[in-house]
Design a protein around this motif. Structure first.
Motif, PDB file in Angstrom:
ATOM      1  N   PHE A   1       0.828  -1.217   0.000  1.00  0.00           N
ATOM      2  CA  PHE A   1       0.000   0.000   0.000  1.00  0.00           C
ATOM      3  C   PHE A   1       0.860   1.264   0.000  1.00  0.00           C
ATOM      4  CE2 PHE A   1      -3.749  -2.599   1.139  1.00  0.00           C
ATOM      5  CZ  PHE A   1      -4.591  -2.114   0.142  1.00  0.00           C
ATOM      6  N   LYS A   2       1.990   1.185   0.702  1.00  0.00           N
ATOM      7  CA  LYS A   2       2.882   2.350   0.734  1.00  0.00           C
ATOM      8  C   LYS A   2       3.401   2.620  -0.689  1.00  0.00           C
ATOM      9  CE  LYS A   2       6.560   4.225   3.508  1.00  0.00           C
ATOM     10  NZ  LYS A   2       7.782   3.872   4.199  1.00  0.00           N
ATOM     11  N   TYR A   3       3.804   1.550  -1.361  1.00  0.00           N
ATOM     12  CA  TYR A   3       4.311   1.669  -2.735  1.00  0.00           C
ATOM     13  C   TYR A   3       3.212   2.233  -3.647  1.00  0.00           C
ATOM     14  CZ  TYR A   3       6.879   0.270  -6.965  1.00  0.00           C
ATOM     15  OH  TYR A   3       7.550   0.264  -8.159  1.00  0.00           O
ATOM     16  N   MET A   4       1.999   1.662  -3.491  1.00  0.00           N
ATOM     17  CA  MET A   4       0.891   2.106  -4.359  1.00  0.00           C
ATOM     18  C   MET A   4       0.561   3.574  -4.121  1.00  0.00           C
ATOM     19  SD  MET A   4      -1.627  -1.207  -4.337  1.00  0.00           S
ATOM     20  CE  MET A   4      -2.858  -0.564  -5.471  1.00  0.00           C
ATOM     21  N   GLU A   5       0.640   3.984  -2.858  1.00  0.00           N
ATOM     22  CA  GLU A   5       0.325   5.374  -2.520  1.00  0.00           C
ATOM     23  C   GLU A   5       1.400   6.313  -3.070  1.00  0.00           C
ATOM     24  OE1 GLU A   5      -0.413   5.812   1.653  1.00  0.00           O
ATOM     25  OE2 GLU A   5      -0.782   7.948   1.417  1.00  0.00           O
TER      26      GLU A   5
ATOM     27  N   TYR B   1       3.324   6.006  -5.674  1.00  0.00           N
ATOM     28  CA  TYR B   1       3.278   6.194  -7.131  1.00  0.00           C
ATOM     29  C   TYR B   1       1.850   6.271  -7.652  1.00  0.00           C
ATOM     30  CZ  TYR B   1       8.174   5.169  -6.600  1.00  0.00           C
ATOM     31  OH  TYR B   1       9.480   5.208  -6.196  1.00  0.00           O
ATOM     32  N   ASP B   2       0.900   6.399  -6.732  1.00  0.00           N
ATOM     33  CA  ASP B   2      -0.495   6.664  -7.064  1.00  0.00           C
ATOM     34  C   ASP B   2      -1.152   5.578  -7.932  1.00  0.00           C
ATOM     35  OD1 ASP B   2      -2.576   8.213  -6.489  1.00  0.00           O
ATOM     36  OD2 ASP B   2      -2.131   9.852  -7.863  1.00  0.00           O
ATOM     37  N   TYR B   3      -1.024   4.334  -7.511  1.00  0.00           N
ATOM     38  CA  TYR B   3      -1.684   3.225  -8.215  1.00  0.00           C
ATOM     39  C   TYR B   3      -3.135   3.107  -7.766  1.00  0.00           C
ATOM     40  CZ  TYR B   3       2.709   1.572 -10.053  1.00  0.00           C
ATOM     41  OH  TYR B   3       3.887   1.485 -10.748  1.00  0.00           O
ATOM     42  N   GLU B   4      -4.011   2.700  -8.680  1.00  0.00           N
ATOM     43  CA  GLU B   4      -5.423   2.536  -8.314  1.00  0.00           C
ATOM     44  C   GLU B   4      -5.720   1.157  -7.741  1.00  0.00           C
ATOM     45  OE1 GLU B   4      -7.980   3.461 -11.596  1.00  0.00           O
ATOM     46  OE2 GLU B   4      -7.098   5.454 -11.870  1.00  0.00           O
ATOM     47  N   GLN B   5      -5.203   0.114  -8.391  1.00  0.00           N
ATOM     48  CA  GLN B   5      -5.701  -1.227  -8.062  1.00  0.00           C
ATOM     49  C   GLN B   5      -4.671  -2.300  -8.390  1.00  0.00           C
ATOM     50  OE1 GLN B   5      -9.370  -1.894 -10.160  1.00  0.00           O
ATOM     51  NE2 GLN B   5      -9.970  -3.637  -8.897  1.00  0.00           N
ATOM     52  N   LEU B   6      -4.607  -3.307  -7.538  1.00  0.00           N
ATOM     53  CA  LEU B   6      -3.736  -4.455  -7.784  1.00  0.00           C
ATOM     54  C   LEU B   6      -4.596  -5.700  -7.559  1.00  0.00           C
ATOM     55  CD1 LEU B   6      -0.705  -4.954  -8.343  1.00  0.00           C
ATOM     56  CD2 LEU B   6      -0.343  -5.045  -5.883  1.00  0.00           C
ATOM     57  N   VAL B   7      -4.650  -6.563  -8.578  1.00  0.00           N
ATOM     58  CA  VAL B   7      -5.552  -7.713  -8.498  1.00  0.00           C
ATOM     59  C   VAL B   7      -4.731  -9.001  -8.572  1.00  0.00           C
ATOM     60  CG1 VAL B   7      -7.574  -8.810  -9.564  1.00  0.00           C
ATOM     61  CG2 VAL B   7      -7.251  -6.343  -9.780  1.00  0.00           C
ATOM     62  N   PHE B   8      -4.918  -9.880  -7.603  1.00  0.00           N
ATOM     63  CA  PHE B   8      -4.214 -11.170  -7.606  1.00  0.00           C
ATOM     64  C   PHE B   8      -5.192 -12.238  -8.082  1.00  0.00           C
ATOM     65  CE2 PHE B   8      -1.871  -8.509  -4.799  1.00  0.00           C
ATOM     66  CZ  PHE B   8      -0.550  -8.894  -4.941  1.00  0.00           C
ATOM     67  N   CYS B   9      -4.806 -13.011  -9.094  1.00  0.00           N
ATOM     68  CA  CYS B   9      -5.714 -14.008  -9.674  1.00  0.00           C
ATOM     69  C   CYS B   9      -5.084 -15.394  -9.524  1.00  0.00           C
ATOM     70  CB  CYS B   9      -5.930 -13.738 -11.161  1.00  0.00           C
ATOM     71  SG  CYS B   9      -6.277 -12.023 -11.567  1.00  0.00           S
TER      72      CYS B   9
ATOM     73  N   ILE C   1      -2.675  -8.415 -11.905  1.00  0.00           N
ATOM     74  CA  ILE C   1      -3.086  -7.315 -12.790  1.00  0.00           C
ATOM     75  C   ILE C   1      -2.865  -6.018 -12.014  1.00  0.00           C
ATOM     76  CG2 ILE C   1      -4.976  -6.268 -14.105  1.00  0.00           C
ATOM     77  CD1 ILE C   1      -6.379  -9.033 -14.074  1.00  0.00           C
ATOM     78  N   ALA C   2      -2.052  -5.134 -12.582  1.00  0.00           N
ATOM     79  CA  ALA C   2      -1.822  -3.832 -11.941  1.00  0.00           C
ATOM     80  C   ALA C   2      -2.487  -2.752 -12.786  1.00  0.00           C
ATOM     81  CB  ALA C   2      -0.330  -3.558 -11.824  1.00  0.00           C
ATOM     82  N   ILE C   3      -3.360  -1.969 -12.141  1.00  0.00           N
ATOM     83  CA  ILE C   3      -3.988  -0.833 -12.835  1.00  0.00           C
ATOM     84  C   ILE C   3      -3.418   0.425 -12.204  1.00  0.00           C
ATOM     85  CG2 ILE C   3      -6.150   0.375 -13.323  1.00  0.00           C
ATOM     86  CD1 ILE C   3      -7.567  -2.330 -13.287  1.00  0.00           C
ATOM     87  N   HIS C   4      -2.696   1.188 -13.005  1.00  0.00           N
ATOM     88  CA  HIS C   4      -2.057   2.375 -12.435  1.00  0.00           C
ATOM     89  C   HIS C   4      -2.994   3.574 -12.412  1.00  0.00           C
ATOM     90  CE1 HIS C   4       0.526   6.075 -12.774  1.00  0.00           C
ATOM     91  NE2 HIS C   4       0.816   5.597 -11.590  1.00  0.00           N
TER      92      HIS C   4
ATOM     93  N   ILE D   1       5.390  -8.771  -8.527  1.00  0.00           N
ATOM     94  CA  ILE D   1       4.519  -7.631  -8.188  1.00  0.00           C
ATOM     95  C   ILE D   1       5.170  -6.324  -8.633  1.00  0.00           C
ATOM     96  CG2 ILE D   1       3.481  -6.315  -6.272  1.00  0.00           C
ATOM     97  CD1 ILE D   1       3.425  -9.030  -4.696  1.00  0.00           C
ATOM     98  N   GLU D   2       6.464  -6.227  -8.352  1.00  0.00           N
ATOM     99  CA  GLU D   2       7.183  -4.999  -8.702  1.00  0.00           C
ATOM    100  C   GLU D   2       7.198  -4.790 -10.210  1.00  0.00           C
ATOM    101  OE1 GLU D   2      10.604  -4.699  -6.153  1.00  0.00           O
ATOM    102  OE2 GLU D   2      11.449  -3.221  -7.543  1.00  0.00           O
TER     103      GLU D   2
END
Ligand SMILES: NC(=O)c1ccc[n+]([C@@H]2O[C@H](COP(=O)([O-])OP(=O)(O)OC[C@H]3O[C@@H](n4cnc5c(N)ncnc54)[C@H](O)[C@@H]3O)[C@@H](O)[C@H]2O)c1
Ligand SMILES: CC(C)C[C@H](N)C(=O)O
Length: 364
Positions: A4-8, A10-18, A29-32, A55-56
């Motif tokens: 979450f720190k990383y996403m915040e 660089y302002d990522y919206e969503q990370l989906v694990f399938c 799936i990473a949605i920036h 993930i990175e």
């Protein structure tokens, strides 16, 4: 990794694990950013050393797509998928169909296509389950493999970079070192050979090297020798992070222009190229031909219209060079500004174009 720190940061919206046990699917799936529209970006299949590496990679590549799509003038946001696995051994029909159902579940927020390790045939399997996939077979009225179009865009962008460095965009007689001669670079080598460039190539795959040696008279060198070749242009077309502390001191080229994503290991390496007077064509601007081509499918694919738009890669690189020159900033900073300004400008008024809360493309 604190996700979450990383996403915040660089302002990522969503990370989906399938996950799908039957097929062995493990996808991220990473949605920036979807300010400009649904996130479009390819699916990479790769054997990662760790889940954290995967993930990175997904996150970095997704952000790259936001900037790529924005700078290319597309009304699309940025996203990317990585599937953890060996593309030569671990693929099966169920895997891509399960993945297609996960994409369908995002209801148009993310649209996929090919990337390293995935093919048109894989996209066709995804298409069995969802419409939110591009780069599928021409038999479906689609655009097929994006690599030759990416290559054409890189060729055009390289000419614009040559204009900046040498005062002429002719590549005739230019010595060009190409790192990795896979799907994109094989086609790039063809364009360069046709224009009369002298090619020096390397790849870990001997068959790929042999092909360009035979067909285009290229000279083959070992993988660790490619950086120090006495050439005019260095074209990275394999891996990311290859402009770094070890490689920059070896470079003799006046231009770095190639297809690979995320070429700069860190931003300081873009600064160093600038200080050394090496003209760097920012990766996500020069390699946008493929996404421009697949994005055209969202309007009902028209090859002529798509190729006309791919021609703008030349203009976009020239624009970046001009901003860099007039403002005295590295080209990677100039490219980021171009993309960020467009997202801010268009983003402000975009809500006016939403239909029932959905972007128009999501109705495809
Ligand atoms: N395919 C596209 O349309 C497209 C679009 C934009 C960006 N890109 C980027 O361009 C690059 C190439 O894509 P591609 O589709 O041609 O992939 P590819 O897998 O077909 O080609 C990459 C080639 O690099 C070689 N390689 C790997 N490690 C190497 C090393 N250490 N030294 C030398 N060669 C090495 C591989 O053997 C392979 O032949 C990737 O970074 C990709 O993300 C591709
Ligand atoms: C949508 C695709 C064609 C994406 C491509 N792999 C890229 O990195 O641009």
């Amino acid at each position: 990794m604190e996700i979450f720190k990383y996403m915040e940061t660089y302002d990522y919206e969503q990370l989906v694990f399938c996950q799908d046990k039957t097929s062995g699917l493990k996808a991220i799936i990473a949605i920036h950013d979807t300010t400009l529209g649904p996130a479009l970006g390819g699916t990479r299949m790769w054997t990662y050393a760790s889940e954290e590496d995967a993930i990175e990679d997904a996150l970095r590549l997704a952000k790259g797509m936001t900037y790529k799509n924005a700078a290319a003038g597309l009304n699309l946001g940025g996203g990317k998928t990585v599937i953890i696995g060996d593309p030569l051994k671990d693929k099966n029909e169920e895997m891509f169909r399960a993945f297609g159902r996960f994409i369908q579940g995002l209801n148009g927020r993310y649209i996929t296509a090919e990337d390293v390790g995935t093919t048109v045939a894989d996209m066709d399997l995804i298409h069995e389950e969802t419409n939110y996939v591009t780069g599928i077979s021409p038999a479906f009225g689609s655009s097929g493999n994006p690599s030759p179009v990416t290559a054409y865009g890189v060729y055009r962008g390289m000419k614009a970079a040559a204009m900046e460095a040498f005062g002429s965009d002719s590549l005739e007689g230019k010595r060009i070192a190409v790192q990795g001669v896979g799907n994109v670079a094989y086609n790039l080598c063809r364009h360069l050979h046709e224009e009369g460039a002298k090619l020096i190539v390397t790849d870990i795959n001997k068959a790929a090297v042999d092909r360009v040696v035979e067909e285009f008279g290229a000279i083959a060198v070992n993988t660790d020798e490619i950086y120090s070749q006495d050439v005019d242009i260095f074209a990275p077309c394999a891996l990311g992070a290859i402009i770094n502390d070890e490689t920059i001191p070896q470079l003799k080229a006046k231009v770095v222009a190639g297809a690979a994503n995320n070429q700069l290991k860190e931003t300081k390496h873009g600064d160093q190229l600038h200080e050394l007077g090496i003209v760097y064509a920012p990766d996500y601007v020069i390699n946008a031909g493929g996404v421009i081509n697949v994005a055209d499918e969202l309007n009902g694919y028209n090859r002529e219209r798509a190729m006309k738009r791919v021609e703008t890669v030349y203009d976009n690189i020239a624009k970046v060079m001009e901003i860099s020159r007039t403002q005295g900033i590295p080209t990677y900073v100039a490219a980021d500004r171009l993309a960020e300004e467009r997202i801010a400008r268009v983003g402000k008024s975009r809500s006016q174009f939403l239909q029932n809360g959905k972007h128009i493309l999501s109705g495809r």
